[in-house]
Design a protein around this motif. Structure first.
Motif, PDB file in Angstrom:
ATOM      1  N   ARG A 192       0.846  -1.200   0.000  1.00 12.04           N
ATOM      2  CA  ARG A 192       0.000   0.000   0.000  1.00 12.04           C
ATOM      3  C   ARG A 192       0.882   1.252   0.000  1.00 12.04           C
ATOM      4  N   LYS A 193       0.447   2.251  -0.734  1.00 14.51           N
ATOM      5  CA  LYS A 193       1.145   3.534  -0.777  1.00 14.51           C
ATOM      6  C   LYS A 193       0.102   4.646  -0.692  1.00 14.51           C
ATOM      7  N   THR A 194       0.185   5.461   0.330  1.00 14.33           N
ATOM      8  CA  THR A 194      -0.810   6.512   0.516  1.00 14.33           C
ATOM      9  C   THR A 194      -0.320   7.822  -0.091  1.00 14.33           C
ATOM     10  N   TRP A 195      -1.222   8.806  -0.090  1.00 14.05           N
ATOM     11  CA  TRP A 195      -0.880  10.138  -0.606  1.00 14.05           C
ATOM     12  C   TRP A 195      -1.567  11.209   0.234  1.00 14.05           C
ATOM     13  N   LEU A 196      -1.667  10.959   1.527  1.00 12.77           N
ATOM     14  CA  LEU A 196      -2.305  11.927   2.410  1.00 12.77           C
ATOM     15  C   LEU A 196      -1.326  13.039   2.806  1.00 12.77           C
ATOM     16  N   LYS A 197      -1.889  14.180   3.167  1.00  4.80           N
ATOM     17  CA  LYS A 197      -1.097  15.314   3.636  1.00  4.80           C
ATOM     18  C   LYS A 197      -1.253  15.458   5.144  1.00  4.80           C
TER      19      LYS A 197
END
Length: 265
Positions: A192-197
């Motif tokens: 899994r790879k997220t992109w949250l700030k």
């Protein structure tokens, strides 16, 4: 809009003068003064949440206890009911049987939950998701798997609805630990790879402690967080360290972010 995550500290006689009945007015006052559109609370037992709602007439809340029903800690989501409508909501347990109340897995010391809601703005300004959680205070593996479970649901909702989303809560993790690095997209976890700030990117200066043991501690690292999806602009983040009437409203400082939801995604 303004968001707040606030670990209320459960009511225990071990806290002496800092028992909940001496703090509830201060906790409500802090919320009223910042007037967040959404507040994610942790460690709130049902009687504590009803105490707050009696003092916060502009708010309603959703969520159930981690033992099911009204029992034990809730990860409640308070929202301003004149401005928001709950389109959908749910709760799951951070375990290998997420729909079974009171379950725990891996090295979790306690059952842990995530409460979520899909909100619509009454003024027709769009919709968004909120996920509120409290990761385990003992089990590192439980924290890592819990963060992945929350991400998996957010990602499914994202694929289906393509709406902005906010993750908030007491994550019991420092910024350099895997659950936070995963949510920030710095590391992968099980493919899994997220992109949250991380909303702390909008905070000026060191973040400092957010859990202070009623001692007013400042120098250190946070364990309470707000994350947003990429199209959300974080305009400002503060850690609220004031005492109210000579007393801290909790052993955690609330974290408050001002954000802007953008239509183009």
């Amino acid at each position: 809009m303004t968001l707040m995550t606030f670990n209320l500290r459960y009511n225990t006689p071990n806290d002496g003068d800092n028992i909940w009945t001496n703090r509830r007015d201060g906790a409500a006052q802090l919320i009223q003064e910042h007037a967040p559109l959404v507040v994610g609370t942790q460690e709130g037992y049902h009687v504590m949440l009803t105490d707050l709602q009696e003092r916060l007439e502009a708010y309603s809340w959703i969520g159930q206890g981690r033992m099911g029903g009204l029992e034990n800690e809730h990860c409640a989501i308070f929202y301003r009911h004149a401005e928001l409508v709950v389109v959908d909501q749910g709760q799951f347990w951070l375990s290998e049987t997420p729909q079974e109340p009171a379950t725990k897995s891996w090295d979790s010391n306690l059952p842990r939950i995530c409460t979520w809601a899909r909100f619509a703005c009454r003024e027709g300004r769009g919709e968004f998701f909120v996920y509120n959680t409290h990761l385990d205070h003992i089990g590192q593996q439980a924290r890592e798997y819990g963060a992945m479970m929350i991400w998996d649901l957010l990602n499914r909702h994202r694929s289906e609805f393509n709406l902005p989303a906010i993750v908030m809560g007491d994550l019991n993790s420092r910024p350099d630990e895997n659950p936070i690095r995963f949510l920030r997209g710095e590391i992968e976890a099980a493919g899994r790879k997220t992109w949250l700030k991380d909303a702390y990117t909008a905070l000026s200066g060191p973040i400092g402690y957010t859990a202070h043991e009623f001692k007013g501690l400042v120098d250190g690292e946070p364990i309470d967080y707000i994350f947003v999806t990429p199209e959300v602009d974080v305009l400002e983040t503060v850690v609220e360290r004031r005492m109210i009437a000579g007393r801290y409203p909790s052993d955690h400082y609330p974290v408050i972010s001002k954000i802007q939801l953008n239509e183009e995604r």
